[in-house]
Design an enzyme around this catalytic site. Structure first.
Site, PDB file in Angstrom:
ATOM      1  N   SER A  14       1.246  -0.926  -0.252  1.00  0.00           N
ATOM      2  CA  SER A  14      -0.251   0.072   0.080  1.00  0.00           C
ATOM      3  C   SER A  14       0.909   1.212  -0.038  1.00  0.00           C
ATOM      4  CB  SER A  14      -0.711  -0.049   0.923  1.00  0.00           C
ATOM      5  OG  SER A  14      -1.577   1.106   1.017  1.00  0.00           O
ATOM      6  N   GLU A  15       0.415   2.179  -1.137  1.00  0.00           N
ATOM      7  CA  GLU A  15       1.366   3.338  -1.042  1.00  0.00           C
ATOM      8  C   GLU A  15       0.756   4.082   0.318  1.00  0.00           C
ATOM      9  OE1 GLU A  15       0.981   5.096  -4.702  1.00  0.00           O
ATOM     10  OE2 GLU A  15       2.100   2.974  -5.552  1.00  0.00           O
ATOM     11  N   SER A  16      -0.378   4.008   1.305  1.00  0.00           N
ATOM     12  CA  SER A  16      -1.246   4.843   1.671  1.00  0.00           C
ATOM     13  C   SER A  16       0.030   5.721   2.490  1.00  0.00           C
ATOM     14  CB  SER A  16      -2.755   3.965   2.387  1.00  0.00           C
ATOM     15  OG  SER A  16      -3.384   4.151   1.735  1.00  0.00           O
ATOM     16  N   LYS A  65     -13.664  -4.449   4.240  1.00  0.00           N
ATOM     17  CA  LYS A  65     -15.385  -3.125   4.089  1.00  0.00           C
ATOM     18  C   LYS A  65     -16.118  -3.547   4.343  1.00  0.00           C
ATOM     19  CE  LYS A  65     -12.653  -0.915   0.550  1.00  0.00           C
ATOM     20  NZ  LYS A  65     -12.507  -0.276  -0.675  1.00  0.00           N
ATOM     21  N   GLY A 125     -16.961  -7.800 -10.741  1.00  0.00           N
ATOM     22  CA  GLY A 125     -16.720  -7.591  -9.163  1.00  0.00           C
ATOM     23  C   GLY A 125     -17.671  -7.371  -8.433  1.00  0.00           C
ATOM     24  N   SER A 129     -15.955  -3.045  -2.483  1.00  0.00           N
ATOM     25  CA  SER A 129     -15.344  -2.071  -3.396  1.00  0.00           C
ATOM     26  C   SER A 129     -16.581  -1.130  -5.370  1.00  0.00           C
ATOM     27  CB  SER A 129     -14.451  -2.444  -4.597  1.00  0.00           C
ATOM     28  OG  SER A 129     -13.532  -1.562  -2.840  1.00  0.00           O
ATOM     29  N   LEU A 211      -9.493  -0.320 -10.019  1.00  0.00           N
ATOM     30  CA  LEU A 211      -8.950   0.201  -9.227  1.00  0.00           C
ATOM     31  C   LEU A 211      -7.348   0.301  -8.143  1.00  0.00           C
ATOM     32  CD1 LEU A 211     -12.313   0.068  -7.167  1.00  0.00           C
ATOM     33  CD2 LEU A 211     -11.561   1.631  -8.744  1.00  0.00           C
ATOM     34  N   TYR A 213      -4.052   0.062  -8.435  1.00  0.00           N
ATOM     35  CA  TYR A 213      -3.057   0.876  -8.732  1.00  0.00           C
ATOM     36  C   TYR A 213      -0.841   0.488  -8.740  1.00  0.00           C
ATOM     37  CZ  TYR A 213      -2.659   1.352  -3.511  1.00  0.00           C
ATOM     38  OH  TYR A 213      -2.167   1.088  -2.195  1.00  0.00           O
TER      39      TYR A 213
END
Length: 258
Positions: A14-16, A65, A125, A129, A211, A213
């Site tokens: 993750s780039e978060s 989620k 999907g 999401s 979605l 990345y």
């Protein structure tokens, strides 16, 4: 210093953390963001120790989620309608769920100046999401929306009865769509060599949105580009949803305190 972070499974890619911590530093926000790689049986412990660990808020990603809903005291629109939460605000006596992915997706389309009104759309999907993208497209007055899933019977329990849901193996006329959105992890960092569908032909000026990345161009996007589509990865959506989440945490943490 307050802690914020991301819970999910196999999410070290993750780039978060970089996005959040750079924003915190630039804006002198007393927060730190980290990854919480959790198995499902570790979520209870994580939730019970939020205050002990000085966690002011956290994001939620695959595959939790929908799982996170059972732990929340309040769920704010449109997350309640979507049935999926990706941002949680931790207050003294309750947890509040939001869906900033919804905002991030809409803002990313605006960033690329894409108007989806009356578009014929395909969502790949049927998880949290996918539900988010479905309701965002409805908000933007998209036309027909079709969902393809590996398990259409299970997917039908999650969406409105009027929604067309097909087995992913049965939808092979992809050149009929104006917008195709991949909401699965297929093609992402843990499944780089795979594609959720084959794009042998796409409609002229079709928008293909993945979605994922990482990598920047999944196999799906590469194939779409080769066939003349306009392609988008999930990076802008990630950034826009992150800023929305930060706003919620700052409102709670800096102004509200605990």
């Amino acid at each position: 210093m307050y802690t914020t972070g991301l819970i999910g499974k196999n999410i070290n890619y993750s780039e978060s953390p970089e996005i959040h911590n750079n924003y915190y530093k630039k804006n002198n926000i007393p927060f730190f963001y980290k990854i919480f790689n959790l198995n499902q049986d570790q979520i209870d412990y994580f939730i019970k120790n939020l205050h002990k660990n000085n966690i002011k808020g956290f994001n939620v990603t695959i595959p939790y989620k929908e799982t996170i809903l059972q732990y929340l005291n309040d769920i704010v629109y449109p997350a309640d309608k979507i049935g999926a939460v990706n941002t949680v605000v931790v207050q003294e006596d309750k947890l509040i769920g939001y869906n900033t992915d919804y905002i991030g997706f809409i803002k990313s389309l605006q960033y690329y100046n894409i108007q989806v009104k009356n578009f014929k759309c395909l969502i790949i999907g049927s998880g949290g999401s996918a539900k988010c993208i479905y309701y965002a497209l409805k908000e933007l007055n998209a036309g027909d929306i079709c969902i393809v899933s590996r398990n259409p019977e299970k997917a039908r329990l999650k969406f409105e009865k009027k929604v067309k849901i097909l087995n992913i193996k049965d939808e092979n006329k992809l050149d009929r769509y104006d917008l195709i959105v991949n909401c699965t992890p297929i093609g992402g960092p843990n499944f780089r060599e795979q594609k959720p569908v084959k794009l042998k032909e796409v409609k002229k000026n079709c928008v293909v949105y993945d979605l994922n990345y990482t990598p920047k161009r999944s196999k799906l996007l590469k194939e779409a580009k080769e066939n003349g589509a306009f392609i988008i990865n999930g990076e802008k959506m990630l950034i826009f949803q992150a800023y929305s989440a930060i706003g919620l945490w700052c409102l709670n943490g800096i102004k509200g305190g605990r």
